[in-house]
Design a protein around this motif. Structure first.
Motif, PDB file in Angstrom:
ATOM      1  N   ASP A 130     124.107 -62.747  56.121  1.00 61.72           N
ATOM      2  CA  ASP A 130     124.661 -62.800  57.600  1.00 61.72           C
ATOM      3  C   ASP A 130     123.655 -61.644  58.354  1.00 61.72           C
ATOM      4  OD1 ASP A 130     126.625 -64.672  57.356  1.00 61.72           O
ATOM      5  OD2 ASP A 130     127.846 -62.737  56.426  1.00 61.72           O
ATOM      6  N   LEU A 131     123.157 -60.808  57.721  1.00 59.59           N
ATOM      7  CA  LEU A 131     122.732 -59.619  58.372  1.00 59.59           C
ATOM      8  C   LEU A 131     120.867 -60.002  58.708  1.00 59.59           C
ATOM      9  CD1 LEU A 131     121.883 -56.744  59.196  1.00 59.59           C
ATOM     10  CD2 LEU A 131     121.465 -56.056  56.832  1.00 59.59           C
ATOM     11  N   LEU A 132     120.478 -60.779  57.739  1.00 56.85           N
ATOM     12  CA  LEU A 132     119.230 -61.351  57.894  1.00 56.85           C
ATOM     13  C   LEU A 132     119.304 -62.421  58.991  1.00 56.85           C
ATOM     14  CD1 LEU A 132     118.053 -61.463  53.985  1.00 56.85           C
ATOM     15  CD2 LEU A 132     117.656 -59.806  55.802  1.00 56.85           C
ATOM     16  N   SER A 133     120.194 -63.196  58.999  1.00 59.38           N
ATOM     17  CA  SER A 133     120.114 -64.337  59.773  1.00 59.38           C
ATOM     18  C   SER A 133     120.349 -63.991  61.161  1.00 59.38           C
ATOM     19  CB  SER A 133     121.554 -65.292  59.547  1.00 59.38           C
ATOM     20  OG  SER A 133     121.794 -66.345  60.385  1.00 59.38           O
ATOM     21  N   TYR A 134     120.882 -63.028  61.449  1.00 59.08           N
ATOM     22  CA  TYR A 134     121.108 -62.453  62.972  1.00 59.08           C
ATOM     23  C   TYR A 134     119.834 -61.883  63.124  1.00 59.08           C
ATOM     24  CZ  TYR A 134     126.004 -62.659  64.060  1.00 59.08           C
ATOM     25  OH  TYR A 134     127.362 -63.034  64.134  1.00 59.08           O
ATOM     26  N   LEU A 135     119.063 -60.803  62.330  1.00 62.68           N
ATOM     27  CA  LEU A 135     117.693 -60.450  62.786  1.00 62.68           C
ATOM     28  C   LEU A 135     116.562 -61.253  62.603  1.00 62.68           C
ATOM     29  CD1 LEU A 135     118.471 -57.049  60.709  1.00 62.68           C
ATOM     30  CD2 LEU A 135     118.817 -57.442  62.996  1.00 62.68           C
ATOM     31  N   ASP A 136     116.912 -62.537  62.183  1.00 62.26           N
ATOM     32  CA  ASP A 136     115.798 -63.470  62.335  1.00 62.26           C
ATOM     33  C   ASP A 136     115.599 -64.217  63.579  1.00 62.26           C
ATOM     34  OD1 ASP A 136     113.305 -64.474  60.972  1.00 62.26           O
ATOM     35  OD2 ASP A 136     114.732 -66.549  60.815  1.00 62.26           O
ATOM     36  N   SER A 167     113.297 -56.728  52.613  1.00 57.61           N
ATOM     37  CA  SER A 167     112.462 -56.701  53.780  1.00 57.61           C
ATOM     38  C   SER A 167     113.610 -57.596  54.802  1.00 57.61           C
ATOM     39  CB  SER A 167     111.189 -57.300  53.869  1.00 57.61           C
ATOM     40  OG  SER A 167     111.239 -58.724  53.423  1.00 57.61           O
ATOM     41  N   LEU A 168     112.946 -57.523  55.999  1.00 54.68           N
ATOM     42  CA  LEU A 168     113.904 -58.174  57.027  1.00 54.68           C
ATOM     43  C   LEU A 168     113.616 -59.917  57.045  1.00 54.68           C
ATOM     44  CD1 LEU A 168     113.031 -56.549  60.198  1.00 54.68           C
ATOM     45  CD2 LEU A 168     115.218 -56.196  59.190  1.00 54.68           C
ATOM     46  N   ASP A 169     112.498 -60.171  55.953  1.00 51.16           N
ATOM     47  CA  ASP A 169     112.331 -61.622  55.559  1.00 51.16           C
ATOM     48  C   ASP A 169     113.089 -61.835  54.493  1.00 51.16           C
ATOM     49  OD1 ASP A 169     110.500 -62.202  57.827  1.00 51.16           O
ATOM     50  OD2 ASP A 169     108.952 -61.261  56.677  1.00 51.16           O
ATOM     51  N   GLY A 188     107.778 -54.544  52.223  1.00 57.49           N
ATOM     52  CA  GLY A 188     107.653 -55.482  53.316  1.00 57.49           C
ATOM     53  C   GLY A 188     107.573 -54.523  54.892  1.00 57.49           C
ATOM     54  N   GLY A 189     107.525 -53.275  54.711  1.00 56.01           N
ATOM     55  CA  GLY A 189     107.104 -52.638  56.010  1.00 56.01           C
ATOM     56  C   GLY A 189     108.455 -52.203  57.059  1.00 56.01           C
ATOM     57  N   ASN A 190     109.367 -52.919  56.450  1.00 52.29           N
ATOM     58  CA  ASN A 190     110.751 -52.886  57.277  1.00 52.29           C
ATOM     59  C   ASN A 190     111.711 -53.059  56.187  1.00 52.29           C
ATOM     60  OD1 ASN A 190     111.189 -55.712  56.702  1.00 52.29           O
ATOM     61  ND2 ASN A 190     109.497 -55.805  58.678  1.00 52.29           N
ATOM     62  N   ALA A 191     112.960 -52.709  56.770  1.00 50.12           N
ATOM     63  CA  ALA A 191     114.002 -52.631  55.835  1.00 50.12           C
ATOM     64  C   ALA A 191     115.340 -53.462  56.158  1.00 50.12           C
ATOM     65  CB  ALA A 191     114.396 -51.445  55.237  1.00 50.12           C
ATOM     66  N   ALA A 192     116.166 -53.851  55.340  1.00 48.23           N
ATOM     67  CA  ALA A 192     117.671 -54.470  55.719  1.00 48.23           C
ATOM     68  C   ALA A 192     118.257 -53.878  54.481  1.00 48.23           C
ATOM     69  CB  ALA A 192     117.739 -55.935  55.915  1.00 48.23           C
ATOM     70  N   ALA A 193     119.449 -53.344  54.711  1.00 47.75           N
ATOM     71  CA  ALA A 193     120.470 -52.818  53.373  1.00 47.75           C
ATOM     72  C   ALA A 193     121.773 -53.122  53.790  1.00 47.75           C
ATOM     73  CB  ALA A 193     120.129 -51.326  53.326  1.00 47.75           C
ATOM     74  N   SER A 194     122.494 -53.547  52.741  1.00 50.94           N
ATOM     75  CA  SER A 194     123.569 -54.028  53.180  1.00 50.94           C
ATOM     76  C   SER A 194     124.820 -53.782  51.602  1.00 50.94           C
ATOM     77  CB  SER A 194     123.931 -55.420  53.382  1.00 50.94           C
ATOM     78  OG  SER A 194     123.686 -56.261  52.504  1.00 50.94           O
ATOM     79  N   GLU A 221     115.890 -51.292  59.773  1.00 54.32           N
ATOM     80  CA  GLU A 221     114.850 -50.814  60.740  1.00 54.32           C
ATOM     81  C   GLU A 221     113.923 -51.590  60.638  1.00 54.32           C
ATOM     82  OE1 GLU A 221     114.595 -46.116  60.430  1.00 54.32           O
ATOM     83  OE2 GLU A 221     115.127 -46.432  58.526  1.00 54.32           O
ATOM     84  N   PRO A 222     113.009 -52.024  61.814  1.00 50.48           N
ATOM     85  CA  PRO A 222     112.138 -52.689  62.100  1.00 50.48           C
ATOM     86  C   PRO A 222     110.561 -52.242  61.689  1.00 50.48           C
ATOM     87  CG  PRO A 222     112.314 -51.711  64.084  1.00 50.48           C
ATOM     88  CD  PRO A 222     113.375 -51.084  63.254  1.00 50.48           C
TER      89      PRO A 222
END
Length: 267
Positions: A258-264, A236-238, A245-251, A212-213
């Motif tokens: 891979d998730l972070l690479s796409y979203l960057d 975080s997305l970073d 971070g004010g946002n989130a990536a979970a896996s 989520e952004p």
């Protein structure tokens, strides 16, 4: 390592009280709904559930601080309870059963930064509950004595992965829409479940990736430790571990880079 069993047991007591209050007003024809300054809705049930939880905490943990979405910060110290009385208020007010009360306990580390050590997510309209404590694993069930342990998936390729998200608008506002869309095309399956649920499915192993952004601390703290204790990763997305971070990536962890690479990928 500290034993958080008593805090986890208290979190269940808090969730039981909140569930009773929120279910009592769910789908009520006379439910009162207001618009907050950030243009998001808040219902009388949001406020009542948070007030109820705060009252319990004042009696049971008078030395602990409290941070809630509706009433802000109360107290100070090395332990802080973080509350989202209804995560998914828009669903709640429309009669959609995908909403939950999020309760977490955060403790200050050696450098003064707070990290979640207990987390509980209760979705009474779905008849589901998930929880975790630091070093003790993640579980789902109806009570501490009736539960099964959760583990993230073992999926190793994005092309085999299921990706869950909330909406498109935030990704576009951050200039990350191109990468987001590339990820949806690369994955085996995508679904817009939204709010707490994708994180719980990552912890259960039924979803492999979610992000989520734009989020607040109370949206993330409980979800983060549950994902982590199930063997996954929450950043975080970073790519910074934790909930600041004010946002989130979970896996499931294996696919996190891979998730972070796409979203960057920026537009």
């Amino acid at each position: 390592m500290p034993d958080y069993h008593d805090d986890l047991r208290l979190a269940h007591v808090l969730a039981d009280a909140a569930d009773a209050a929120t279910m009592d007003r769910f789908k009520a024809l006379d439910l009162k709904v207001e618009t907050k300054p950030d243009m998001t809705p808040v219902s009388e049930a949001d406020k009542a559930a948070e007030e109820l939880i705060r009252g319990h905490l004042r009696r049971a943990r008078p030395r602990d601080a409290i941070l809630g979405e509706e009433y802000g910060v109360e107290g100070s110290g090395p332990r802080r309870w973080v509350i989202d009385p209804i995560d998914g208020t828009k669903n709640y007010v429309r009669g959609v059963p995908v909403w939950a009360t999020l309760i977490s306990l955060m403790e200050a580390g050696p450098e003064g930064d707070f990290q979640p050590v207990v987390g509980l997510v209760s979705a009474p309209a779905l008849n589901r509950r998930w929880w975790a404590a630091k070093g003790a694993g993640a579980f789902t069930g109806r009570s501490l004595t009736s539960a099964s342990r959760m583990h993230v998936s073992k999926v190793r390729r994005v092309s085999d992965a299921s990706f869950a998200f909330s909406s498109l608008s935030g990704w576009e506002e951050q200039g990350r829409l191109d990468g987001f869309l590339d990820l949806t095309r690369a994955c085996w399956r995508t679904r817009g479940y939204g709010d707490f649920w994708p994180y719980m499915m990552v912890a259960e192993g039924s979803v492999d990736l979610c992000a989520e952004p734009e989020l607040s601390l109370w949206d993330m703290a409980a979800n983060a430790i549950i994902v982590q204790e199930a063997g996954g990763r929450f950043t975080s997305l970073d790519g910074v571990d934790g909930v600041d971070g004010g946002n989130a990536a979970a896996s499931n962890g294996t696919l996190h880079d891979d998730l972070l690479s796409y979203l960057d990928r920026r537009s």
